[in-house]
Design an enzyme around this catalytic site. Structure first.
Site, PDB file in Angstrom:
ATOM      1  N   THR A 144       0.874  -1.175   0.000  1.00 19.76           N
ATOM      2  CA  THR A 144       0.000   0.000   0.000  1.00 19.76           C
ATOM      3  C   THR A 144       0.912   1.226   0.000  1.00 19.76           C
ATOM      4  OG1 THR A 144      -0.287  -0.220   2.390  1.00 19.76           O
ATOM      5  CG2 THR A 144      -2.010  -1.129   1.000  1.00 19.76           C
ATOM      6  N   LYS A 170       3.829  -6.908   3.939  1.00 17.40           N
ATOM      7  CA  LYS A 170       3.585  -5.494   3.641  1.00 17.40           C
ATOM      8  C   LYS A 170       3.152  -4.765   4.923  1.00 17.40           C
ATOM      9  CE  LYS A 170       0.396  -3.507   3.243  1.00 17.40           C
ATOM     10  NZ  LYS A 170      -0.644  -2.749   4.018  1.00 17.40           N
ATOM     11  N   THR A 181      -3.159  -2.281   7.500  1.00 15.81           N
ATOM     12  CA  THR A 181      -2.898  -3.660   7.857  1.00 15.81           C
ATOM     13  C   THR A 181      -1.587  -4.282   7.414  1.00 15.81           C
ATOM     14  OG1 THR A 181      -3.762  -4.765   5.925  1.00 15.81           O
ATOM     15  CG2 THR A 181      -5.335  -4.023   7.537  1.00 15.81           C
ATOM     16  N   GLU A 267       5.633   4.933   9.045  1.00 17.35           N
ATOM     17  CA  GLU A 267       5.538   6.235   8.381  1.00 17.35           C
ATOM     18  C   GLU A 267       6.417   7.273   9.063  1.00 17.35           C
ATOM     19  OE1 GLU A 267       1.420   6.267   8.623  1.00 17.35           O
ATOM     20  OE2 GLU A 267       1.090   6.096   6.464  1.00 17.35           O
ATOM     21  N   ASN A 391      -0.614  11.145   8.742  1.00 23.53           N
ATOM     22  CA  ASN A 391      -1.848  10.653   9.333  1.00 23.53           C
ATOM     23  C   ASN A 391      -2.876  11.733   9.632  1.00 23.53           C
ATOM     24  OD1 ASN A 391      -1.759   7.700   9.644  1.00 23.53           O
ATOM     25  ND2 ASN A 391       0.233   8.207  10.503  1.00 23.53           N
ATOM     26  N   THR A 396     -10.057  10.708   4.423  1.00 31.45           N
ATOM     27  CA  THR A 396     -10.726   9.432   4.193  1.00 31.45           C
ATOM     28  C   THR A 396     -11.190   9.324   2.744  1.00 31.45           C
ATOM     29  OG1 THR A 396     -11.577   9.595   6.422  1.00 31.45           O
ATOM     30  CG2 THR A 396     -12.527   7.911   5.048  1.00 31.45           C
TER      31      THR A 396
END
Lengths: 396, 396
Positions: A144, A170, A181, A267, A391, A396
């Site tokens: 991702t 991942k 995830t 991240e 973040n 969204t």
């Protein structure tokens, strides 16, 4: 051809889940049904593919894993479950295997329905793409926001035969919650029975994937699958044999490598830090203390600032719930002792040394909490501006 | 004079713990021994003043509280304990009261010894500074990196008599770990026995101070003290009376106001958010779910970005350990419904509305997890760049 895992083929194609033409659908297929085991998220909110995979793996056997990135198929209700079932049904039909032997896995945004028609159209090209050398494409198809693919290999000798393990993973926990995830896939050509494989997978995951944190958030999709073709050896390895021990170690090593890559790819993370706890009353206590330190927002911001802030480390240990006597605590950062038997021993010189150790890409913080035999560790990373930027600004 | 709490005097002076001339020593003194209760940090690593105060309050009586900011006197070993004892001994001597009736409290950097001599020299001036109107100076003397003093008042009528409650607090959990800790001080002129006061304080703290999080780190010094002089009324209020009920409510209200001020003052915080959980199996489950959502790094960064990211809210609820059926979950941000009975109902329009609700300084997120009677809430704030800046760049 060295390193290839006999009995498996891999594929990765663009199926239209992600924008552009990035690979977003992956497939692992075995020549015949193989021994299989899985470990899955403990989150009560579980994605559709997690529920389906767990049920299908109960029998300990599997022939293909269908994965997509870009969409987690989580919180998608009945429509999500039906989409996952339909996709595995189609994959089974094209492969010519029973539907119950195809397990699904998804990773990506939560709460959005899969683009079922587009994905359905990509099943045939995906099966066509299968090859023994396809692991690289597969590893990219499951990404991702990972900086890069995560692959680990190991070899185990059973008698005179070289067996192989290949792991692909991942993400990290819920570092990328909308690109959610962690997924891990391990294939091996060793022969092993399902109970042994499951037990070894659970134990290895506990020591590796369950010892990492980026932000403490457990995702709706976390899953690790292990598939053993038995194509390299005839006799199954058993647990209490030399070969069994070597295989368990190699499996743990593969998962450890993947887990560390996941944390290092947190991240915005600049440091990969091993929190090592010794001297606790039990291993469970030691892991609990390591986990609390590793998850502390204040410790993680201090790691980011390369600040040898032992006060935060002690305060986190103290709230872990594990019992210890603060007067018996000692702390080292790298090789630098900064706290001994409950008293700070940091001078300007040792502080500078510790701060310099903390500038390294990877280092350890060692915490001794007493004289017990309990040992445990956790891998974590720093919490910096980049994490907040990604973040907070993500929509969204 | 309205609002003054009869029987107490307050002081605040500069004693040389902080740099410059900022107030850093505070004192509350009663005319005679008063009923007293305290609640203290659950952290296993406890500052010296916490240990001493808890022991001294066992008798339920107290006459003075000596507080300093700028130094937590935590992780300071025997030397720290002796310094705290010596300071209360000196205060008791100047006040002319028994040493056991003086309790100490400290807040500030962890692991540094108190500047004992300087502080000792400030005890006499501190006692001289005592006045009935001194609460403002006291409230500033206990600040560390607080943006401003935190004071709350309430009145309770017992018969025809107006009684007063005055609460003063500082900080928030471990948002300022090197300037550590939350301290709260409540004085009242109501008459009450020690068991009732203690029970009401524990209950009020559970509903207020124990329902806030900034960064999930429990400090080494967290303490709340309640002192009741009985100077306004003769007969003690009892628990199951109208006056007792009113006093308990007023006490909770004062602590609630202070607790909210603490979260709103979280480092870099721009939003004060109430996480409200309904429909759980029990109140305990509801609080557990609210706490997990309120502590989630991913939820908090989304709050910072004004991102109505319900996926993160659900994922946090799912890992809380409390049981619920994801298909029965509904989520509202402000008044905007974004998730209903396990399915997202967010359109571009509702998303814009929710994002706009999140721009407010204070708002609520309502999570219904089922049809149970369990209710619970938690106050939290957003996690932004300012938090990282302050906590990463701070040097021990």
């Amino acid at each position: 051809m060295s390193g290839r895992v006999k009995g498996f083929r891999f594929a990765g194609v663009h199926g239209g889940v992600k924008k552009g033409d990035a690979l977003d659908m992956g497939l692992i297929a075995a020549e015949q049904p193989v021994t299989a085991a899985g470990v899955f998220t403990m989150n009560r909110v579980r994605a559709a593919p997690v529920v389906i995979s767990e049920r299908r793996l109960l029998g300990g056997s599997c022939q293909a894993v269908l994965v997509n990135s870009g969409n987690a198929n989580a919180c998608t209700g009945r429509q999500g479950r039906e989409a996952a079932l339909a996709l595995t049904r189609a994959t089974a039909a094209v492969l010519g295997v029973p539907q119950a032997l195809v397990v699904p896995a998804s990773t990506g945004v939560i709460g959005v329905q899969l683009p079922g028609e587009k994905m359905m159209a990509a099943i045939a090209p995906l099966v066509d793409d299968l090859s023994e050398a396809g692991a690289a494409r597969f590893s990219r198809a499951i990404m991702t926001t990972d900086r890069g693919p995560k692959v680990a290999r190991a070899e185990v000798k059973v008698g005179w035969t070289k067996c192989h393990i290949l792991g692909v993973a991942k993400g990290a926990g819920m570092i990328h919650p909308n690109m959610a995830t962690t997924l891990g896939f391990v294939t091996t050509d060793i022969s092993i029975n399902r109970t042994t494989l499951r037990r070894m997978l659970v134990r290895a995951a506990e020591q590796t994937f369950n010892r990492v944190t980026v932000d403490g958030d457990t995702s709706t999709n976390d899953s690790i699958y292990a598939l053993a073709s038995g194509a390299a050896t005839e006799r199954p390895v058993v647990e209490k044999s030399a070969a069994g021990g070597k295989f368990a170690d190699a499996l743990t090593e593969v998962l450890e490598t993947l887990a560390k890559k996941i944390v290092a790819d947190g991240e915005g993370a600049e440091h990969l830090v091993r929190i090592e706890v010794q001297g606790a009353k039990s291993d469970g206590d030691a892991v609990q203390i390591a986990r609390t330190i590793a998850s502390s927002q204040l410790v993680k911001t201090a790691l980011h600032g390369c600040d040898p802030n032992w006060g935060r480390i002690l305060a986190a240990a103290g709230r872990s719930g594990a019992g210890f006597n603060p007067d018996h605590v000692s702390v080292k950062i790298g090789q630098v002792s900064i706290f001994e038997d409950g008293v700070p021993v940091m001078t300007a010189k040792t502080e500078a040394k510790a701060a310099s150790a903390m500038k390294r890409r990877e280092y350890a913080i060692n915490v001794v909490v007493g004289r017990g035999r309990g040992l445990g560790h956790y891998w974590t990373c720093d919490l910096g501006h980049e994490y907040v930027r990604i973040n907070a600004d993500y929509r969204t």
